[in-house]
Design an enzyme around this catalytic site. Sequence first.
Site, short mmCIF file in Angstrom:
data_model
loop_
_atom_site.label_atom_id
_atom_site.label_comp_id
_atom_site.label_asym_id
_atom_site.label_seq_id
_atom_site.Cartn_x
_atom_site.Cartn_y
_atom_site.Cartn_z
N CYS A 88 68.38 -63.11 59.48
CA CYS A 88 67.83 -64.23 59.05
C CYS A 88 66.78 -64.50 60.35
CB CYS A 88 68.84 -65.47 59.17
SG CYS A 88 69.69 -65.75 60.59
N PHE A 89 66.46 -65.83 60.73
CA PHE A 89 65.43 -65.73 61.98
C PHE A 89 66.05 -65.69 63.02
CE2 PHE A 89 63.22 -68.61 64.97
CZ PHE A 89 62.06 -68.25 64.52
#
Length: 235
Positions: A88-89
């Site tokens: 994800c981020f």
Amino acid sequence: MGNGMTKVLPGLYLGNFIDAKDPDQLGRNKITHIISIHESPQPLLQDITYLRISVSDTPEVPIKKHFKECVHFIHSCRLNGGNCLVHCFAGISRSTTIVIAYVMTVTGLGWQEVLEAIKASRPIANPNPGFRQQLEEFGWANSQKLRRQLEERFGEIPFRDEEDLRALLPLCRRCRQGSATSAASATTASSAAEGTLQRLVPRSPRDSHQPLPLLARVKQTFFCLPRCLSRKGGK
């Protein structure tokens, strides 16, 4: 944002968006598939197979509706000898949630135990409260239903993932998972040792009917430590 992607199982890695575009890491870990799960996932490399899912890291987002698709994607990759990075981020919440759902499916372990094992090698792993609740709802029944679907589509699961995951658990956590016989023996030995300590350590009349916290701490330390050291020394 961490120190690179983390290997969770053979063929399964967990990381962040920096890891997903780092050619050195991707090459070193032979990444062939990537699940990008954040607000605006975009494929970057032509030689990698992507699954892009747009999900924000907020508790109310229904991330569990993506579990089945992600589990099938990861499993197919591993069965074909590939290596899948889930990112994800920040590599903390969304990607960890997806990895936990997959591991629950192929092992039958509960989400808390899987998270504990992941944290042993990636301490920042931490699904947000809403995602934790969805993992709880996913639970054993739903994860095993999805496992049956995997086996119907791909055949019997050939991996020893539960054994690999348990190997990641902290030593004292594994000590608590000893056999009933070992636990009974330890209890007997503990009682005998406590009696000896109580005879050796003088107590005032006021304390004669109360357990000593110090003795409890000594007992816990000296009966866990040898088992942990023996396991560590055996590696």
